[in-house]
Design a protein around this motif. Structure first.
Motif, PDB file in Angstrom:
ATOM      1  N   PRO A  40       0.966  -1.246   0.029  1.00  0.00           N
ATOM      2  CA  PRO A  40      -0.041  -0.205  -0.072  1.00  0.00           C
ATOM      3  C   PRO A  40       1.024   1.102   0.138  1.00  0.00           C
ATOM      4  O   PRO A  40       0.591   2.245  -0.858  1.00  0.00           O
ATOM      5  CB  PRO A  40      -0.937  -0.191   1.264  1.00  0.00           C
ATOM      6  CG  PRO A  40      -0.931  -1.795   1.520  1.00  0.00           C
ATOM      7  CD  PRO A  40       0.406  -2.335   1.092  1.00  0.00           C
ATOM      8  N   ALA A  41       1.867   1.121   0.791  1.00  0.00           N
ATOM      9  CA  ALA A  41       2.717   2.490   0.936  1.00  0.00           C
ATOM     10  C   ALA A  41       3.517   2.709  -0.401  1.00  0.00           C
ATOM     11  O   ALA A  41       3.454   3.989  -0.876  1.00  0.00           O
ATOM     12  CB  ALA A  41       3.689   2.288   2.064  1.00  0.00           C
ATOM     13  N   ASN A  42       3.955   1.755  -1.063  1.00  0.00           N
ATOM     14  CA  ASN A  42       4.815   1.891  -2.405  1.00  0.00           C
ATOM     15  C   ASN A  42       3.846   2.410  -3.377  1.00  0.00           C
ATOM     16  O   ASN A  42       4.231   3.146  -4.290  1.00  0.00           O
ATOM     17  CB  ASN A  42       5.437   0.672  -2.810  1.00  0.00           C
ATOM     18  CG  ASN A  42       6.664   0.337  -1.983  1.00  0.00           C
ATOM     19  OD1 ASN A  42       7.002   1.501  -1.039  1.00  0.00           O
ATOM     20  ND2 ASN A  42       7.247  -0.724  -1.898  1.00  0.00           N
ATOM     21  N   ALA A  43       2.601   1.781  -3.421  1.00  0.00           N
ATOM     22  CA  ALA A  43       1.708   2.021  -4.539  1.00  0.00           C
ATOM     23  C   ALA A  43       1.230   3.574  -4.325  1.00  0.00           C
ATOM     24  O   ALA A  43       1.104   4.050  -5.251  1.00  0.00           O
ATOM     25  CB  ALA A  43       0.362   1.192  -4.614  1.00  0.00           C
ATOM     26  N   LEU A  44       0.752   3.923  -3.136  1.00  0.00           N
ATOM     27  CA  LEU A  44       0.366   5.435  -2.906  1.00  0.00           C
ATOM     28  C   LEU A  44       1.591   6.271  -3.213  1.00  0.00           C
ATOM     29  O   LEU A  44       1.322   7.557  -3.918  1.00  0.00           O
ATOM     30  CB  LEU A  44      -0.110   5.506  -1.748  1.00  0.00           C
ATOM     31  CG  LEU A  44      -1.437   4.755  -1.124  1.00  0.00           C
ATOM     32  CD1 LEU A  44      -1.895   5.041   0.161  1.00  0.00           C
ATOM     33  CD2 LEU A  44      -2.440   5.368  -2.291  1.00  0.00           C
ATOM     34  N   THR A  45       2.751   6.012  -2.704  1.00  0.00           N
ATOM     35  CA  THR A  45       3.983   6.659  -3.016  1.00  0.00           C
ATOM     36  C   THR A  45       4.241   7.185  -4.577  1.00  0.00           C
ATOM     37  O   THR A  45       4.541   8.059  -4.919  1.00  0.00           O
ATOM     38  CB  THR A  45       4.985   6.321  -2.348  1.00  0.00           C
ATOM     39  OG1 THR A  45       4.996   6.528  -0.958  1.00  0.00           O
ATOM     40  CG2 THR A  45       6.435   7.260  -2.338  1.00  0.00           C
ATOM     41  N   ALA A  46       4.085   5.985  -5.247  1.00  0.00           N
ATOM     42  CA  ALA A  46       4.257   5.904  -6.705  1.00  0.00           C
ATOM     43  C   ALA A  46       3.334   6.818  -7.422  1.00  0.00           C
ATOM     44  O   ALA A  46       3.964   7.698  -8.247  1.00  0.00           O
ATOM     45  CB  ALA A  46       4.637   4.547  -7.185  1.00  0.00           C
ATOM     46  N   GLY A  47       2.075   6.653  -6.859  1.00  0.00           N
ATOM     47  CA  GLY A  47       1.040   7.320  -7.536  1.00  0.00           C
ATOM     48  C   GLY A  47       1.230   8.971  -7.421  1.00  0.00           C
ATOM     49  O   GLY A  47       0.931   9.772  -8.116  1.00  0.00           O
ATOM     50  N   LYS A  48       1.640   9.340  -6.155  1.00  0.00           N
ATOM     51  CA  LYS A  48       1.752  10.533  -5.900  1.00  0.00           C
ATOM     52  C   LYS A  48       2.891  11.183  -6.668  1.00  0.00           C
ATOM     53  O   LYS A  48       2.644  12.277  -7.184  1.00  0.00           O
ATOM     54  CB  LYS A  48       1.886  10.703  -4.392  1.00  0.00           C
ATOM     55  CG  LYS A  48       0.855  10.500  -3.452  1.00  0.00           C
ATOM     56  CD  LYS A  48       1.110  10.791  -1.882  1.00  0.00           C
ATOM     57  CE  LYS A  48      -0.366  10.423  -0.963  1.00  0.00           C
ATOM     58  NZ  LYS A  48       0.092  10.333   0.421  1.00  0.00           N
ATOM     59  N   ASP A  49       4.010  10.458  -6.637  1.00  0.00           N
ATOM     60  CA  ASP A  49       5.214  11.017  -7.324  1.00  0.00           C
ATOM     61  C   ASP A  49       4.783  11.249  -8.831  1.00  0.00           C
ATOM     62  O   ASP A  49       5.282  12.335  -9.621  1.00  0.00           O
ATOM     63  CB  ASP A  49       6.482   9.960  -7.339  1.00  0.00           C
ATOM     64  CG  ASP A  49       6.804  10.213  -5.698  1.00  0.00           C
ATOM     65  OD1 ASP A  49       6.620  11.135  -4.844  1.00  0.00           O
ATOM     66  OD2 ASP A  49       7.700   9.166  -5.406  1.00  0.00           O
ATOM     67  N   LEU A  50       4.205  10.195  -9.347  1.00  0.00           N
ATOM     68  CA  LEU A  50       3.937  10.390 -10.892  1.00  0.00           C
ATOM     69  C   LEU A  50       2.799  11.387 -11.128  1.00  0.00           C
ATOM     70  O   LEU A  50       3.234  12.190 -12.128  1.00  0.00           O
ATOM     71  CB  LEU A  50       3.562   8.925 -11.678  1.00  0.00           C
ATOM     72  CG  LEU A  50       4.604   8.029 -11.405  1.00  0.00           C
ATOM     73  CD1 LEU A  50       4.060   6.685 -11.905  1.00  0.00           C
ATOM     74  CD2 LEU A  50       5.962   8.241 -12.305  1.00  0.00           C
ATOM     75  N   LEU A  51       1.910  11.521 -10.239  1.00  0.00           N
ATOM     76  CA  LEU A  51       0.919  12.500 -10.557  1.00  0.00           C
ATOM     77  C   LEU A  51       1.496  13.882 -10.498  1.00  0.00           C
ATOM     78  O   LEU A  51       1.206  15.061 -11.247  1.00  0.00           O
ATOM     79  CB  LEU A  51      -0.215  12.374  -9.448  1.00  0.00           C
ATOM     80  CG  LEU A  51      -1.243  11.513  -9.739  1.00  0.00           C
ATOM     81  CD1 LEU A  51      -2.076  11.067  -8.595  1.00  0.00           C
ATOM     82  CD2 LEU A  51      -1.870  11.567 -11.106  1.00  0.00           C
ATOM     83  N   ALA A  52       2.482  14.110  -9.605  1.00  0.00           N
ATOM     84  CA  ALA A  52       3.325  15.474  -9.501  1.00  0.00           C
ATOM     85  C   ALA A  52       4.044  15.894 -11.094  1.00  0.00           C
ATOM     86  O   ALA A  52       4.216  17.006 -11.069  1.00  0.00           O
ATOM     87  CB  ALA A  52       4.258  15.362  -8.570  1.00  0.00           C
ATOM     88  N   MET A  53       4.119  14.832 -11.703  1.00  0.00           N
ATOM     89  CA  MET A  53       4.901  15.110 -13.163  1.00  0.00           C
ATOM     90  C   MET A  53       3.995  15.334 -14.211  1.00  0.00           C
ATOM     91  O   MET A  53       4.308  15.678 -15.245  1.00  0.00           O
ATOM     92  CB  MET A  53       5.638  13.961 -13.324  1.00  0.00           C
ATOM     93  CG  MET A  53       6.803  13.385 -12.559  1.00  0.00           C
ATOM     94  SD  MET A  53       7.605  11.750 -12.667  1.00  0.00           S
ATOM     95  CE  MET A  53       7.829  11.849 -14.526  1.00  0.00           C
ATOM     96  N   LEU A  54       2.669  15.216 -13.818  1.00  0.00           N
ATOM     97  CA  LEU A  54       1.558  15.138 -15.044  1.00  0.00           C
ATOM     98  C   LEU A  54       0.458  16.226 -14.557  1.00  0.00           C
ATOM     99  O   LEU A  54      -0.698  16.060 -14.081  1.00  0.00           O
ATOM    100  CB  LEU A  54       0.822  13.784 -14.983  1.00  0.00           C
ATOM    101  CG  LEU A  54       1.753  12.785 -15.305  1.00  0.00           C
ATOM    102  CD1 LEU A  54       1.093  11.213 -14.898  1.00  0.00           C
ATOM    103  CD2 LEU A  54       2.591  12.798 -16.527  1.00  0.00           C
ATOM    104  N   PRO A  55       0.929  17.736 -15.118  1.00  0.00           N
ATOM    105  CA  PRO A  55       0.174  18.786 -14.560  1.00  0.00           C
ATOM    106  C   PRO A  55      -0.954  19.204 -15.538  1.00  0.00           C
ATOM    107  O   PRO A  55      -1.786  20.071 -14.868  1.00  0.00           O
ATOM    108  CB  PRO A  55       1.044  20.125 -14.406  1.00  0.00           C
ATOM    109  CG  PRO A  55       2.125  19.560 -15.652  1.00  0.00           C
ATOM    110  CD  PRO A  55       2.260  18.121 -15.544  1.00  0.00           C
ATOM    111  N   THR A  56      -1.139  18.634 -16.582  1.00  0.00           N
ATOM    112  CA  THR A  56      -2.270  18.980 -17.454  1.00  0.00           C
ATOM    113  C   THR A  56      -3.108  17.993 -18.078  1.00  0.00           C
ATOM    114  O   THR A  56      -2.512  16.828 -18.017  1.00  0.00           O
ATOM    115  CB  THR A  56      -1.602  19.948 -18.856  1.00  0.00           C
ATOM    116  OG1 THR A  56      -0.955  19.023 -19.534  1.00  0.00           O
ATOM    117  CG2 THR A  56      -0.413  20.977 -17.916  1.00  0.00           C
TER     118      THR A  56
END
Length: 282
Positions: free
Chosen positions: A58-74
């Motif tokens: 759970p921790a790795n999945a949520l962290t990866a999701g947050k990190d990748l979403l920060a790269m995708l602003p539009t």
């Protein structure tokens, strides 16, 4: 920018699931991930991240999701999120937002990931997201409220307004579930039935109905798999003119005939026709 986050596990930590190790149903989750990785490579994704087996927590999945979403602003950006694992249900917890009084879960190696935890990501979503979950109970593992209507029978559909203001997002989500809530998602030695159906349609489309040796093998296995179900042979596939998000789902679903499995399409956010009608994974 196009980014993929592909997750799954072939087995579970018995210590996290009361002694259950997941059995053989998801033993080919690695094959599902390989298929999805190939689709992303076919589409020229800029980045593909994989979390498999012990890496998938759970921790790795949520962290990866947050990190990748920060790269995708539009909305020009795309995040493809896919799961191949078990899926479950648990009694609804605070904020008690489930009509059926059950939270949906995604089984990671080290413990279940609740839909309430996934909902923590929605305020971060500013891009387009394609969610693809080949798990049991995959109708709403990514948010609180399930649909009242039998949405697995027709589509497309928009989910109702989120239960909490924090769930609201400025991005757009198109989601495939291999099995709707309360239903099982079948798996075998070559992969999950839903992922194999998607791959069969993908291959048939891009080879114009003439899949290679591997494609024929998957079709043959699915046709003969189990006493109650299978999938159409390649020459029976009505290949759509364009393999869009809508037509990919509908074609794969139409060719499945598996008992106890009902794939579901849903949308979250103000999904546009432009998104629905894009070539899948673009």
């Amino acid at each position: 920018m196009k980014v993929a986050l592909l997750m799954g596990t072939q087995y579970l930590d018995p210590a996290a699931y009361g002694g259950w190790d997941g059995g053989a149903a998801c033993a080919a989750a690695d094959r599902d991930i390989d298929m999805r990785k190939r689709w992303a490579q076919d589409r020229g994704f800029d980045r593909i991240e994989v979390l498999i087996n012990e890496q998938f927590t759970p921790a790795n999945a949520l962290t990866a999701g947050k990190d990748l979403l920060a790269m995708l602003p539009t909305l020009d950006d795309l995040l493809y999120v896919a799961f191949s694992t078990h899926g479950g249900q648990e009694p609804d917890r605070y904020p008690f937002d489930e009509i059926d009084h059950l939270d949906e879960t995604i089984c990671t190696f080290s413990g279940p990931l609740l839909d309430d935890r996934v909902a923590e990501l929605w305020p971060l979503v500013r891009c387009r997201v394609h969610w693809d979950s080949d798990t049991c109970n995959a109708g709403t593992p990514y948010r609180g409220r399930p649909p009242r209507a039998p949405w697995h029978t027709v589509g497309p559909y928009r989910l109702r307004s989120p239960a909490r203001a924090g769930d609201r997002l400025t991005g757009q989500v198109i989601a495939y579930g291999g099995a709707s809530d309360g239903k099982s998602s079948m798996g075998g030695p070559l992969g999950g039935a839903w992922t194999l159906a998607e791959d069969a349609v993908w291959q048939a489309y891009y080879s114009r109905g003439r899949p290679g040796k591997r494609g024929w093998g998957l079709f043959k296995w699915l046709v003969n798999w189990g006493s109650g179900g299978g999938i159409a042979t390649p020459d029976e596939i009505a290949i759509p003119d364009r393999l869009t998000y809508r037509t990919w789902f509908l074609t794969a679903k139409a060719k499945m005939n598996l008992r106890e499995q009902e794939p579901i399409y849903s949308e979250f956010g103000a999904v546009s026709d432009e998104f629905r009608d894009r070539l899948a994974l673009t």
